[in-house]
Scaffold this active site. Sequence first.
Site, mmCIF file in Angstrom:
data_model
loop_
_atom_site.group_PDB
_atom_site.id
_atom_site.type_symbol
_atom_site.label_atom_id
_atom_site.label_comp_id
_atom_site.label_asym_id
_atom_site.label_seq_id
_atom_site.Cartn_x
_atom_site.Cartn_y
_atom_site.Cartn_z
ATOM 1 N N ASP A 195 33.879 -25.157 59.539
ATOM 2 C CA ASP A 195 33.801 -23.806 58.995
ATOM 3 C C ASP A 195 32.326 -23.470 58.847
ATOM 4 O O ASP A 195 31.513 -24.336 58.532
ATOM 5 C CB ASP A 195 34.519 -23.685 57.655
ATOM 6 C CG ASP A 195 34.870 -22.230 57.365
ATOM 7 O OD1 ASP A 195 35.753 -21.698 58.056
ATOM 8 O OD2 ASP A 195 34.242 -21.622 56.484
ATOM 9 N N SER A 196 32.009 -22.229 59.127
ATOM 10 C CA SER A 196 30.609 -21.840 59.046
ATOM 11 C C SER A 196 30.507 -20.423 58.535
ATOM 12 O O SER A 196 31.491 -19.682 58.496
ATOM 13 C CB SER A 196 29.929 -21.980 60.412
ATOM 14 O OG SER A 196 30.652 -21.282 61.390
#
Length: 197
Positions: free
Chosen positions: A76-77
């Site tokens: 996740d970013s």
Amino acid sequence: MRILFATGNENKVSEASSILSPLGYHVETLVVNGIKPEFIEPQADGIEAVALSKIEQAREFVKGTQLESSIILVEDSGLFIDSLGGFPGPYSSYVEKTIGLPGILQLMSGEPARGAEFRAVAIVSGEGFTFTGEGISPGEISNEMIGQMGFGYDPIFIPHDGDGRTCGELSPEEKSSISHRAKALKVVSEFLNPPSK
């Protein structure tokens, strides 16, 4: 060794593959009976909580299948913009889909302080282990969209580690040498494949 990447974003799979393949890992999209996992994303303040939720959901997704003992990767970013108090942060994907890059540039209109950073959390989980790697790419928001490469916020993000071009102007090889995702995946790869003494 096979790593199953739980994502619907094939760009992420390509980037992970370019980093992990030279180390002997074959990265492919996690699919069970032709179906990719659909994640319920928690409304969390940080991306690590989102990634941890995704790895739990991915493990549940493969339970009872022949993939149960596989190594699973989630990532996740987010883009955190200083002058916007870290917005869009963990909501980056939703914000990109709703107001898009023009909306972010509009919010930044006339703002002299343009500092921002991309942050990524990558988690690998296999039998008896779960490991988290983090990566940060500091930079700034450009005044306009430049470049057709990459995906997401790449055309408006100028990384400090680069030469003044946006990530949207970098080749995949250039981007994967400095990106937040690449940094997080390199930490994960060192855990999976520690350097020999």
